[in-house]
Design a protein around this motif. Sequence first.
Motif, PDB file in Angstrom:
ATOM      1  N   ASN A   3      -3.262  25.252 -20.646  1.00 20.94           N
ATOM      2  CA  ASN A   3      -2.722  24.493 -19.525  1.00 20.94           C
ATOM      3  C   ASN A   3      -1.523  25.191 -18.896  1.00 20.94           C
ATOM      4  O   ASN A   3      -1.381  25.227 -17.668  1.00 20.94           O
ATOM      5  CB  ASN A   3      -2.324  23.086 -19.986  1.00 20.94           C
ATOM      6  N   LEU A   6      -2.668  28.020 -16.784  1.00 15.02           N
ATOM      7  CA  LEU A   6      -3.203  27.507 -15.533  1.00 15.02           C
ATOM      8  C   LEU A   6      -2.076  27.144 -14.563  1.00 15.02           C
ATOM      9  O   LEU A   6      -2.109  27.510 -13.381  1.00 15.02           O
ATOM     10  CB  LEU A   6      -4.082  26.281 -15.789  1.00 15.02           C
ATOM     11  N   THR A  57      -6.907  27.038  -5.895  1.00 17.29           N
ATOM     12  CA  THR A  57      -6.805  25.944  -6.866  1.00 17.29           C
ATOM     13  C   THR A  57      -8.127  25.714  -7.574  1.00 17.29           C
ATOM     14  O   THR A  57      -8.183  25.586  -8.807  1.00 17.29           O
ATOM     15  CB  THR A  57      -6.364  24.652  -6.158  1.00 17.29           C
ATOM     16  N   CYS A  61      -8.851  26.308 -11.584  1.00 15.53           N
ATOM     17  CA  CYS A  61      -9.293  25.182 -12.417  1.00 15.53           C
ATOM     18  C   CYS A  61     -10.668  25.440 -13.026  1.00 15.53           C
ATOM     19  O   CYS A  61     -10.934  25.063 -14.175  1.00 15.53           O
ATOM     20  CB  CYS A  61      -9.294  23.900 -11.598  1.00 15.53           C
ATOM     21  N   VAL A  66     -10.791  22.883 -16.058  1.00 14.64           N
ATOM     22  CA  VAL A  66      -9.968  21.692 -15.843  1.00 14.64           C
ATOM     23  C   VAL A  66     -10.507  20.944 -14.625  1.00 14.64           C
ATOM     24  O   VAL A  66     -10.711  21.548 -13.565  1.00 14.64           O
ATOM     25  CB  VAL A  66      -8.488  22.068 -15.627  1.00 14.64           C
ATOM     26  N   VAL A  68     -10.971  18.736 -11.205  1.00 15.85           N
ATOM     27  CA  VAL A  68     -10.240  18.636  -9.946  1.00 15.85           C
ATOM     28  C   VAL A  68     -10.603  17.309  -9.290  1.00 15.85           C
ATOM     29  O   VAL A  68     -11.787  17.008  -9.099  1.00 15.85           O
ATOM     30  CB  VAL A  68     -10.606  19.787  -8.994  1.00 15.85           C
ATOM     31  N   CYS A  87      -6.486  16.241 -15.496  1.00 16.50           N
ATOM     32  CA  CYS A  87      -7.038  16.871 -14.296  1.00 16.50           C
ATOM     33  C   CYS A  87      -5.928  17.459 -13.430  1.00 16.50           C
ATOM     34  O   CYS A  87      -4.741  17.256 -13.657  1.00 16.50           O
ATOM     35  CB  CYS A  87      -7.821  15.842 -13.473  1.00 16.50           C
ATOM     36  N   VAL A  88      -6.350  18.183 -12.407  1.00 22.15           N
ATOM     37  CA  VAL A  88      -5.471  18.580 -11.312  1.00 22.15           C
ATOM     38  C   VAL A  88      -5.855  17.746 -10.098  1.00 22.15           C
ATOM     39  O   VAL A  88      -7.016  17.763  -9.666  1.00 22.15           O
ATOM     40  CB  VAL A  88      -5.598  20.079 -10.990  1.00 22.15           C
TER      41      VAL A  88
END
Length: 460
Positions: A3, A6, A57, A61, A66, A68, A87-88
Motif C-alpha cells: 500500500n 502504491l 491512477t 491500482c 487495489v 478503484v 480502495c482508492v
Amino acid sequence: MSNETLLDRLRSELGADAVVTDVDVMATYSRDQMPLAPAGTPLAVVLPEDVDGVRATVRACAAARVPVVPRGAGSGLSGGANAVDGCVVLVTTKLDEIVEIDPDNRLAVVQPGVVNQDLRDAVAKHGLFYPPDPSSYDWCTIGGNLATNAGGLCCVKYGVTSDFVLGLEVVLADGSLLRTGRRTVKGVAGYDLTKLFVGSEGTLGVITEATLALRPLPQAPATLVAAFPSAPAAGVAVSRIVREGLVPSLMEIMDTATVDAVSNYLRTDLGTERGTLLLCQSDTGGERASAELSAVERICSEAGAEMTYHTDDLAEGDLLMRARRVTLLALESMGSCMTDDVCVPRTRIADLITGCERIAEEVGLTVAVVGHAGDGNMHPTVVYDASSEGEFERAKRAFDAILELGLSLGGTVTGEHGVGKFKQEWLAREIGPVGLDVHRRIKRALDPQNLFNPGSMFSL
C-alpha cells in the motif's frame, strides 16, 4: 506492491496534493446521499486534474490489485459511489472543463466534473438546452449523471441522460483510453458501446469526456396544478393525457402524504386537503402552451379534479413548482428518510400509490409518494425515527415491500437512481439468472481483476 508503495507511486505521478489520506477528509468522500448503503474505509482519495492523471491512477491500482471506486459530486441515492475497504476513491470533480460548444451541430463536449447546472447555463447563452435535470442539478456532475443514466423532471418529453450521449472517452481497467460513439446524428458502426457505459455505475471504466447532444432552448414554461380527491382519479387523468398524445414538458404527481408534508413545511394550502396533486408544465410557448395545458386541464376536470389552475406567469409557475422541489426537505423535517425509486407502467401509478398506503398502514410509518407521472418513475419515501428502536427495521421492511410491489405491477426496481450497493438482490430478481450471468461476463471481459467499483450492482 505494498500500500505504501502504491501511495508513493500515486504521489509521484499525480502530485502529493492530489492524494488524500487524512481519515476525516476521506470520510467525506466515502459515501453518497444514501445513508443506509454500506460504505468502507478507503486507502486513499485521489483527485486527478486530467485524463492522464486518471489513467495513471488506474494503472497504479491495477498493478497493486487495489480496487478503484469512481466518484463525482456524491449526489447519488443508491450507494453506487460508496467506498469499499482498502480502495482508492477516484474523484473526477477536477476534470471540470466544458471543452467545446458547437451550436451549428447542437452538441457539447464536456469533462465529467462539469456541474449539470453549469452546462445548462453555458449552452443557454447559445440558445441551446441540455434537458436531463436530476433534482440535484445545481450540484451533481455530468459524470455521475452518465454513470447512473440519471433522469429528472423533464423526462416525460425529453428522455434521460442516455438519450443525449453521442460518444464517450473512457479509461479502461488496464489504463487504455477507449473512444466510443461519434459526433454525427446517426451512426451504427459496431456495437453501441456508448450505451453500455452509460448507466454502468463505474463498474466497467472511468468516463473522462462525453459528447452530448443539445436541443434548441425552449420557451418559458406555462404551469398547471390540479387537485384530485384520490390517487385513482389522478391516475385516470395521467392515462388519458398520455393516450390523447399530449406531451407536457413536465408532469409530476404528489400523493396525500406528500401534500400534507409540503403544506406543513411551506405553511400554505396546496389546494387539496386529503387528495393528490398533479403538476404539469408546457414549454412550447405562447398559444401552443396555452392550448396544451387547456387540454390537460379539461382531462383533469373530466377525471374528477376538484381544482385546476394554470398560469403563464413564470414567477407564479416557479412558486407552484417549489411545492414539488421541496418535497424531500419537507419529508426530512419529519424524520429520517429512506427514498425508493421504482418505475411502473403509467397506467399502474395509482396502484403503486394505493399499495404504498397499505404498506404504510402495515408497518405503522409514513410512506409518501412523489414522482414523474409522465414516465411512471415514482419515489416512495419511508419516514422513520432513526433513534427509535425497531423503526429502522420496519422502514427497511417497507422499502423492500415497495420494491416487491413495483415488480408485481410490471415495473422495475430503479428508474433513475441506479442499483449501487443497496439493491443488488433486487437486480438479480428483476433480470433473472441468465441476465445476471450476461452482466458478469461483460464485467469479466472488461475488468478481469474486478478493479472498478466491486460489489456495486452485482458481485462476481
